[in-house]
Design a protein around this motif. Structure first.
Motif, short mmCIF file in Angstrom:
data_model
loop_
_atom_site.label_atom_id
_atom_site.label_comp_id
_atom_site.label_asym_id
_atom_site.label_seq_id
_atom_site.Cartn_x
_atom_site.Cartn_y
_atom_site.Cartn_z
N TYR A 18 0.83 -1.21 0.00
CA TYR A 18 0.00 0.00 0.00
C TYR A 18 0.86 1.26 0.00
O TYR A 18 0.61 2.19 -0.76
CB TYR A 18 -0.98 0.00 1.18
CG TYR A 18 -2.07 -1.04 1.03
CD1 TYR A 18 -3.05 -0.92 0.06
CD2 TYR A 18 -2.10 -2.15 1.85
CE1 TYR A 18 -4.04 -1.87 -0.10
CE2 TYR A 18 -3.09 -3.12 1.71
CZ TYR A 18 -4.06 -2.97 0.74
OH TYR A 18 -5.02 -3.93 0.59
N THR A 80 -10.46 6.36 -1.88
CA THR A 80 -9.10 5.84 -1.73
C THR A 80 -8.80 5.44 -0.29
O THR A 80 -8.16 4.42 -0.05
CB THR A 80 -8.09 6.89 -2.23
OG1 THR A 80 -8.39 7.18 -3.60
CG2 THR A 80 -6.67 6.38 -2.13
N LEU A 83 -9.50 1.75 0.67
CA LEU A 83 -8.93 0.67 -0.16
C LEU A 83 -8.86 -0.65 0.59
O LEU A 83 -9.15 -1.70 0.02
CB LEU A 83 -7.53 1.04 -0.65
CG LEU A 83 -7.45 1.76 -1.98
CD1 LEU A 83 -5.99 2.01 -2.34
CD2 LEU A 83 -8.14 1.03 -3.09
N TYR A 87 -10.67 -3.90 -0.92
CA TYR A 87 -9.97 -5.13 -1.28
C TYR A 87 -10.39 -6.30 -0.40
O TYR A 87 -10.43 -7.45 -0.86
CB TYR A 87 -8.46 -4.92 -1.28
CG TYR A 87 -7.99 -4.31 -2.56
CD1 TYR A 87 -8.14 -4.98 -3.77
CD2 TYR A 87 -7.44 -3.03 -2.60
CE1 TYR A 87 -7.75 -4.42 -4.97
CE2 TYR A 87 -7.04 -2.46 -3.80
CZ TYR A 87 -7.19 -3.16 -4.96
OH TYR A 87 -6.81 -2.60 -6.16
N GLU A 101 -6.26 -0.37 -11.14
CA GLU A 101 -6.64 0.72 -10.24
C GLU A 101 -6.57 2.05 -10.97
O GLU A 101 -5.67 2.28 -11.77
CB GLU A 101 -5.69 0.78 -9.05
CG GLU A 101 -5.67 -0.48 -8.22
CD GLU A 101 -4.68 -0.39 -7.08
OE1 GLU A 101 -5.04 -0.81 -5.97
OE2 GLU A 101 -3.54 0.09 -7.29
N PHE A 103 -7.23 6.34 -9.86
CA PHE A 103 -7.45 7.28 -8.77
C PHE A 103 -7.58 8.69 -9.33
O PHE A 103 -7.09 8.98 -10.41
CB PHE A 103 -6.27 7.25 -7.78
CG PHE A 103 -6.04 5.90 -7.17
CD1 PHE A 103 -6.76 5.49 -6.07
CD2 PHE A 103 -5.09 5.04 -7.70
CE1 PHE A 103 -6.55 4.23 -5.50
CE2 PHE A 103 -4.87 3.79 -7.14
CZ PHE A 103 -5.60 3.38 -6.03
N CYS A 109 -11.63 6.36 -6.20
CA CYS A 109 -10.92 5.28 -6.88
C CYS A 109 -11.90 4.39 -7.62
O CYS A 109 -13.08 4.33 -7.30
CB CYS A 109 -10.09 4.46 -5.90
SG CYS A 109 -11.04 3.59 -4.63
N ILE A 111 -11.69 0.35 -9.08
CA ILE A 111 -10.95 -0.90 -9.16
C ILE A 111 -11.68 -1.83 -10.12
O ILE A 111 -12.86 -2.12 -9.93
CB ILE A 111 -10.83 -1.60 -7.79
CG1 ILE A 111 -10.39 -0.63 -6.69
CG2 ILE A 111 -9.94 -2.83 -7.88
CD1 ILE A 111 -9.06 0.01 -6.88
#
Length: 115
Positions: A18, A80, A83, A87, A101, A103, A109, A111
């Motif tokens: 990250y 963001t 995240l 995930y 990804e 942003f 964001c 995905i």
């Protein structure tokens, strides 16, 4: 879909990816602008991930990686700062083959992923 970009390998130990991938985004965004970029995660191992930065339109200078990707993807949009949760929800159904990804500077964001 052909994805052409700059490839790096990052450690996934202790969720290091990250911060290190975030720094990669910051570096490339300073040149091209965050909203013009997309990042591809692929080829996971038990302790690493390959990550490729590319332009949404055109070919990024210094491109050293090219891959043909599937046409069908699932898409999740969020913030963001969320995240980890995003995930967590994605991975609860199993591992991924690829993730892309995107942003923006407002903290949004997108995905896209496929298994």
């Amino acid at each position: 879909m052909k994805f052409i970009g700059i490839r790096k390998v990052f450690s996934t130990k202790n969720e290091e990816q990250y911060s290190t991938i975030g720094a990669f985004w910051d570096e490339i965004s300073a040149i091209y602008g965050r909203e013009n970029l997309m990042g591809l995660g692929c080829n996971w191992t038990s302790d690493s991930i390959e990550y490729v930065m590319a332009l949404k339109n055109g070919i990024i200078e210094g491109a050293d990686y090219e891959i043909e990707l599937p046409d069908e993807w699932k898409t999740v949009r969020g913030r963001t700062e969320e995240l980890g949760k995003i995930y967590g929800d994605i991975y609860k159904d199993g591992v991924l083959l690829y993730e892309i990804e995107e942003f923006d500077d407002e903290g949004n964001c997108q995905i896209r992923y496929c298994r």
